[in-house]
Design an enzyme around this catalytic site. Structure first.
Site, mmCIF file in Angstrom:
data_model
loop_
_atom_site.group_PDB
_atom_site.id
_atom_site.type_symbol
_atom_site.label_atom_id
_atom_site.label_comp_id
_atom_site.label_asym_id
_atom_site.label_seq_id
_atom_site.Cartn_x
_atom_site.Cartn_y
_atom_site.Cartn_z
ATOM 1 N N ASP A 92 23.190 19.020 -20.224
ATOM 2 C CA ASP A 92 23.645 20.417 -20.227
ATOM 3 C C ASP A 92 25.047 20.533 -20.796
ATOM 4 O OD1 ASP A 92 21.239 20.814 -18.965
ATOM 5 O OD2 ASP A 92 22.094 21.095 -16.982
ATOM 6 N N ASP A 145 25.373 13.165 -21.244
ATOM 7 C CA ASP A 145 24.921 14.276 -20.416
ATOM 8 C C ASP A 145 24.014 15.196 -21.234
ATOM 9 O OD1 ASP A 145 24.818 16.147 -18.287
ATOM 10 O OD2 ASP A 145 26.607 17.180 -19.011
#
Length: 179
Positions: free
Chosen positions: A13, A11
């Site tokens: 963020d 991922d």
């Protein structure tokens, strides 16, 4: 015959891009209120700020995603993993459409070794099928087809999960031990 590399979905963020500091900095500049990172620990994302809607609006501001800091150790760790795993950067970027270009530009600057074929911007990560997924949200790990790894962020500190890493050093240790 060479052994097939294991795959990792990473991922952006709160995992490689420091969105916590970005929210603190941008909220302070825009609204004059400085929220301490400690106040964010163990509460839902954005809940530590006086006005949740104003925090959410930051995510639509031009430059918000493009100018985020890199999580310490992420560049070196992801580059190391790049040599031994099939690495994919996966971001549910469709909720904030302007973030698509900003996130792509951010990746080109901070992770230039990752080619466009290894970047997946989507709306729902349940379609991702990798051996490992490193994410800060349970909503993504709950549908992970492989082994989910919860990357610690302020908003998930109260969540109990069997595989949690607090930084990239711990992530590397776990991945190589289970390689």
């Amino acid at each position: 015959m060479s052994k097939k590399k294991k795959s990792i979905a990473i991922d952006m963020d709160h995992v490689i891009a420091d969105i916590e500091h970005q929210m603190i900095d941008w909220y302070h500049k825009k609204h004059g209120v400085l929220v301490q990172k400690e106040a964010m620990e163990g509460v839902p994302e954005g809940a530590a700020f006086p006005e949740l809607e104003k925090v959410r609006q930051l995510l639509f501001e031009p430059g918000f995603f493009r100018s985020a800091r890199v999580i310490p150790g992420a560049q070196e760790a992801v580059e190391k993993l790049w040599n031994d795993f099939d690495v994919y950067i996966v971001s549910a970027a469709m909720e904030f459409p302007q973030s698509l270009f900003e996130k792509y530009e951010w990746l080109k600057e901070h992770f230039p070794f990752i080619g466009w074929k290894n970047i997946i911007f989507c709306g729902d990560k349940s379609v991702v099928d990798t051996d490992f997924m490193i994410d800060d949200h349970m909503k993504n790990l709950n549908y992970c087809k492989g082994r989910g790894i919860l990357y610690t962020a302020c908003h998930n500190m109260a969540i109990d999960y069997d595989v949690r890493v607090n930084d990239w050093e711990e992530a590397l240790s776990y991945l190589y031990a289970n390689h």
